[in-house]
Scaffold this active site. Structure first.
Site, PDB file in Angstrom:
ATOM      1  N   GLY A 230       0.853  -1.189   0.000  1.00 58.36           N
ATOM      2  CA  GLY A 230       0.000   0.000   0.000  1.00 58.36           C
ATOM      3  C   GLY A 230       0.888   1.237   0.000  1.00 58.36           C
ATOM      4  O   GLY A 230       1.990   1.229  -0.550  1.00 58.36           O
ATOM      5  N   ARG A 231       0.397   2.296   0.649  1.00 55.51           N
ATOM      6  CA  ARG A 231       1.185   3.544   0.693  1.00 55.51           C
ATOM      7  C   ARG A 231       2.538   3.311   1.359  1.00 55.51           C
ATOM      8  O   ARG A 231       3.588   3.663   0.805  1.00 55.51           O
ATOM      9  CB  ARG A 231       0.396   4.622   1.466  1.00 55.51           C
ATOM     10  CG  ARG A 231      -0.820   5.139   0.734  1.00 55.51           C
ATOM     11  CD  ARG A 231      -1.704   5.956   1.671  1.00 55.51           C
ATOM     12  NE  ARG A 231      -2.288   5.119   2.694  1.00 55.51           N
ATOM     13  CZ  ARG A 231      -3.608   4.970   2.901  1.00 55.51           C
ATOM     14  NH1 ARG A 231      -4.469   5.650   2.183  1.00 55.51           N
ATOM     15  NH2 ARG A 231      -4.058   4.176   3.844  1.00 55.51           N
TER      16      ARG A 231
ATOM     17  N   ARG B 125      -4.360  -8.549  -1.722  1.00 57.78           N
ATOM     18  CA  ARG B 125      -5.536  -9.228  -2.278  1.00 57.78           C
ATOM     19  C   ARG B 125      -5.675  -8.963  -3.771  1.00 57.78           C
ATOM     20  O   ARG B 125      -6.272  -9.736  -4.493  1.00 57.78           O
ATOM     21  CB  ARG B 125      -6.797  -8.781  -1.541  1.00 57.78           C
ATOM     22  CG  ARG B 125      -6.867  -9.322  -0.122  1.00 57.78           C
ATOM     23  CD  ARG B 125      -7.881  -8.575   0.692  1.00 57.78           C
ATOM     24  NE  ARG B 125      -7.568  -7.143   0.754  1.00 57.78           N
ATOM     25  CZ  ARG B 125      -8.269  -6.258   1.433  1.00 57.78           C
ATOM     26  NH1 ARG B 125      -9.326  -6.637   2.108  1.00 57.78           N
ATOM     27  NH2 ARG B 125      -7.908  -4.979   1.454  1.00 57.78           N
TER      28      ARG B 125
ATOM     29  N   ARG C 156       0.652  -4.773  12.143  1.00 55.72           N
ATOM     30  CA  ARG C 156      -0.034  -4.970  13.420  1.00 55.72           C
ATOM     31  C   ARG C 156       0.409  -6.301  14.007  1.00 55.72           C
ATOM     32  O   ARG C 156       0.585  -7.286  13.275  1.00 55.72           O
ATOM     33  CB  ARG C 156      -1.552  -4.983  13.240  1.00 55.72           C
ATOM     34  CG  ARG C 156      -2.180  -3.614  13.125  1.00 55.72           C
ATOM     35  CD  ARG C 156      -2.157  -2.844  14.457  1.00 55.72           C
ATOM     36  NE  ARG C 156      -2.780  -1.532  14.339  1.00 55.72           N
ATOM     37  CZ  ARG C 156      -2.118  -0.398  14.061  1.00 55.72           C
ATOM     38  NH1 ARG C 156      -0.815  -0.413  13.886  1.00 55.72           N
ATOM     39  NH2 ARG C 156      -2.759   0.756  14.001  1.00 55.72           N
TER      40      ARG C 156
ATOM     41  N   GLU D 143      -0.020  -5.115  23.012  1.00 53.80           N
ATOM     42  CA  GLU D 143       0.782  -3.951  23.427  1.00 53.80           C
ATOM     43  C   GLU D 143       0.142  -3.241  24.616  1.00 53.80           C
ATOM     44  O   GLU D 143      -1.077  -3.170  24.684  1.00 53.80           O
ATOM     45  CB  GLU D 143       0.892  -2.970  22.244  1.00 53.80           C
ATOM     46  CG  GLU D 143       1.625  -3.589  21.070  1.00 53.80           C
ATOM     47  CD  GLU D 143       1.613  -2.710  19.815  1.00 53.80           C
ATOM     48  OE1 GLU D 143       1.194  -1.538  19.899  1.00 53.80           O
ATOM     49  OE2 GLU D 143       2.015  -3.202  18.762  1.00 53.80           O
TER      50      GLU D 143
ATOM     51  N   HIS E 273       6.668   0.055  19.284  1.00 48.57           N
ATOM     52  CA  HIS E 273       5.695   0.636  18.334  1.00 48.57           C
ATOM     53  C   HIS E 273       5.981   2.119  18.062  1.00 48.57           C
ATOM     54  O   HIS E 273       5.180   2.996  18.403  1.00 48.57           O
ATOM     55  CB  HIS E 273       4.255   0.441  18.838  1.00 48.57           C
ATOM     56  CG  HIS E 273       3.242   0.567  17.734  1.00 48.57           C
ATOM     57  ND1 HIS E 273       2.016  -0.051  17.766  1.00 48.57           N
ATOM     58  CD2 HIS E 273       3.270   1.229  16.552  1.00 48.57           C
ATOM     59  CE1 HIS E 273       1.336   0.242  16.661  1.00 48.57           C
ATOM     60  NE2 HIS E 273       2.088   1.025  15.906  1.00 48.57           N
TER      61      HIS E 273
HETATM   62  O1  A2R Z   1      -5.190  -6.381  -0.336  1.00 52.46           O
HETATM   63  P1  A2R Z   1      -5.059  -5.062  -1.055  1.00 52.46           P
HETATM   64  O2  A2R Z   1      -4.753  -5.234  -2.489  1.00 52.46           O
HETATM   65  O3  A2R Z   1      -6.187  -4.121  -0.749  1.00 52.46           O
HETATM   66  O4  A2R Z   1      -3.724  -4.391  -0.446  1.00 52.46           O
HETATM   67  C1  A2R Z   1      -3.686  -3.822   0.847  1.00 52.46           C
HETATM   68  C2  A2R Z   1      -3.073  -4.776   1.870  1.00 52.46           C
HETATM   69  N1  A2R Z   1      -4.068  -5.627   2.533  1.00 52.46           N
HETATM   70  C3  A2R Z   1      -4.034  -6.970   2.493  1.00 52.46           C
HETATM   71  N2  A2R Z   1      -3.182  -7.822   1.905  1.00 52.46           N
HETATM   72  C4  A2R Z   1      -3.442  -9.149   2.037  1.00 52.46           C
HETATM   73  N3  A2R Z   1      -4.475  -9.642   2.747  1.00 52.46           N
HETATM   74  C5  A2R Z   1      -5.357  -8.811   3.362  1.00 52.46           C
HETATM   75  N4  A2R Z   1      -6.385  -9.308   4.043  1.00 52.46           N
HETATM   76  C6  A2R Z   1      -5.155  -7.406   3.248  1.00 52.46           C
HETATM   77  N5  A2R Z   1      -5.802  -6.318   3.724  1.00 52.46           N
HETATM   78  C7  A2R Z   1      -5.123  -5.245   3.276  1.00 52.46           C
HETATM   79  O5  A2R Z   1      -2.482  -3.906   2.844  1.00 52.46           O
HETATM   80  C8  A2R Z   1      -2.672  -2.684   0.816  1.00 52.46           C
HETATM   81  O6  A2R Z   1      -1.646  -2.935  -0.084  1.00 52.46           O
HETATM   82  C9  A2R Z   1      -2.075  -2.689   2.224  1.00 52.46           C
HETATM   83  C10 A2R Z   1      -2.538  -1.531   3.075  1.00 52.46           C
HETATM   84  O7  A2R Z   1      -2.120  -0.358   2.469  1.00 52.46           O
HETATM   85  P2  A2R Z   1      -2.787   1.058   2.746  1.00 52.46           P
HETATM   86  O8  A2R Z   1      -4.256   0.888   2.883  1.00 52.46           O
HETATM   87  O9  A2R Z   1      -2.261   2.008   1.721  1.00 52.46           O
HETATM   88  O10 A2R Z   1      -2.271   1.438   4.191  1.00 52.46           O
HETATM   89  P3  A2R Z   1      -0.876   2.103   4.633  1.00 52.46           P
HETATM   90  O11 A2R Z   1      -1.025   3.566   4.730  1.00 52.46           O
HETATM   91  O12 A2R Z   1       0.225   1.553   3.814  1.00 52.46           O
HETATM   92  O13 A2R Z   1      -0.788   1.513   6.123  1.00 52.46           O
HETATM   93  C11 A2R Z   1      -0.710   0.090   6.341  1.00 52.46           C
HETATM   94  C12 A2R Z   1      -0.723  -0.300   7.809  1.00 52.46           C
HETATM   95  C13 A2R Z   1      -1.724   0.420   8.704  1.00 52.46           C
HETATM   96  O14 A2R Z   1      -3.028  -0.076   8.581  1.00 52.46           O
HETATM   97  C14 A2R Z   1      -1.163   0.192  10.089  1.00 52.46           C
HETATM   98  O15 A2R Z   1      -1.554  -1.079  10.573  1.00 52.46           O
HETATM   99  C15 A2R Z   1       0.331   0.192   9.836  1.00 52.46           C
HETATM  100  O16 A2R Z   1       0.515  -0.010   8.416  1.00 52.46           O
HETATM  101  O17 A2R Z   1       0.864   1.435  10.198  1.00 52.46           O
END
Ligand code: A2R
Length: 323
Positions: free
Chosen positions: A155-156, A177, A234, A263, A281
């Site tokens: 993601g980002r 996904r 996480r 945590e 964290h």
């Molecule tokens: O699955 P996709 O294509 O929507 O990609 C998202 C991926 N993602 C997953 N990958 C595999 N299985 C899942 N169940 C799943 N759920 C989500 O995680 C996407 O590439 C990535 C999240 O990216 P962003 O929404 O852009 O979030 P960002 O800003 O990169 O932050 C990610 C996480 C936060 O939620 C905090 O937990 C931590 O990093 O700071």
């Protein structure tokens, strides 16, 4: 113009507190008892919540506030908020993406290098006076030079990490996904296939029901004896007891963790291992970035009450238009 009443859950940055107080009638709650007292007093007036720290926001808390319109979260991760309930009631949830992306990516590279080259252990060695008594610190078992990195969640933040690795000439592949259009990194539809193909796994997915314990004993075995796991997403994404077992038995080589299952409690079994680097964290934790996140948390509330359109709503909750 009358100020909207908002509940401020947990601690906020001094700059956020000032900004909130200038625009809103704030009710500050640092624990469940204070939240309860505010609910008993002014529940029917609360139209917004600002969550400054990771206070659990389940249905029991949310349904105490019948006039709630917006839940503004500090942080890009918004696990611990009952999204189904918010969606059903039309409560908008916002988070703070983008402003922390580069900081978290920087931290991730620091944690990766630290884990691969044993920098924390080497510093402890120096501080213990062992350089003089025992000679040079042993050569590191691992190097980044021959590694391939699999990113779980491009993601980002994942993309910002990948770009840093490009500069370091380290190959990157990813799993999510969906395939992400317009990026040159190889995509693996199956997580297990990606893990089998790499020796270093960086986890940067959100915590959710879908990602809970995605990395279990089988995935760790697939990462293999040279495997290094880095988690900045996480703690809930990794089966923590299975990780401890994999590190202790050298099923994988090492891990670098910024996030944990429970945590701020970190299992003693993890702390006692010498092949893991542990951070409390701190992915986004600089004054600069935390102030920017606080500002966005406040700006989402201001935008909502001024225009009915929040700046950064999460995809799971519908945005109600201005009335
Ligand atoms: O699955 P996709 O294509 O929507 O990609 C998202 C991926 N993602 C997953 N990958 C595999 N299985 C899942 N169940 C799943 N759920 C989500 O995680 C996407 O590439 C990535 C999240 O990216 P962003 O929404 O852009 O979030 P960002 O800003 O990169 O932050 C990610 C996480 C936060 O939620 C905090 O937990 C931590 O990093 O700071």
């Amino acid at each position: 113009m009358t100020k909207a009443d908002i509940l401020v859950l947990g601690g906020v940055r001094p700059s956020s507190r000032e900004a909130l107080e200038s625009d809103f009638n704030c009710h500050f709650a640092s624990d469940a008892a204070e939240t309860g007292a505010i609910a008993a007093d002014v529940a029917g007036r609360i139209r917004g919540i600002a969550r400054g720290t990771h206070v659990h926001a389940g249905r029991a808390l949310l349904e105490r506030f019948p006039k709630l319109e917006i839940f503004s979260n500090f942080g890009v991760g918004y696990d611990g908020i009952d999204l189904d309930y918010c969606a059903a009631r039309g409560i908008v949830v916002t988070n703070t993406p983008d402003v922390l992306t580069e900081e978290v990516a920087d931290t991730t590279l620091g944690l990766l290098l630290n884990t691969v080259r044993e920098l924390s252990a080497a510093e402890r060695y120096l501080r213990a006076g062992r350089w003089e008594t025992d000679g040079a610190y042993p050569l590191s078992k691992a190097t980044l030079r021959n590694r391939t990195i699999g990113i779980l969640g491009l993601g980002r933040i994942g993309l910002a990490i990948a770009r840093r690795l490009d500069a370091m000439q380290v190959p990157v592949v990813y799993h999510g996904r969906r395939e992400r259009p317009g990026v040159g990194y190889r995509y693996y539809r199956e997580l297990k296939s990606m893990i089998e193909a790499v020796d270093t796994l960086i986890i940067v997915v959100p915590g959710s029901a879908e990602t809970a314990n995605l990395i279990d004993a089988g995935m760790l075995k697939a990462l293999g004896p040279d495997g290094i796991l880095i988690n900045v997403g996480r703690g809930s994404v990794v089966d923590e007891p299975a990780l401890i077992e994999a590190l202790a038995s050298r099923t994988i080589l090492a891990a670098g963790l910024d996030v944990f299952a429970n945590e701020p409690s970190v299992p003693e079994a993890l702390i006692s291992l010498d092949n893991v680097v542990l951070l409390p964290h701190l992915g986004s934790a600089s004054h600069h970035t935390r102030d920017a996140m606080g500002q966005l948390m406040v700006d989402n509330l201001k935008a909502w009450f001024a225009t009915g359109v929040p700046l950064t709503p999460v995809p799971e909750t519908p945005v109600r238009q201005a009335r």
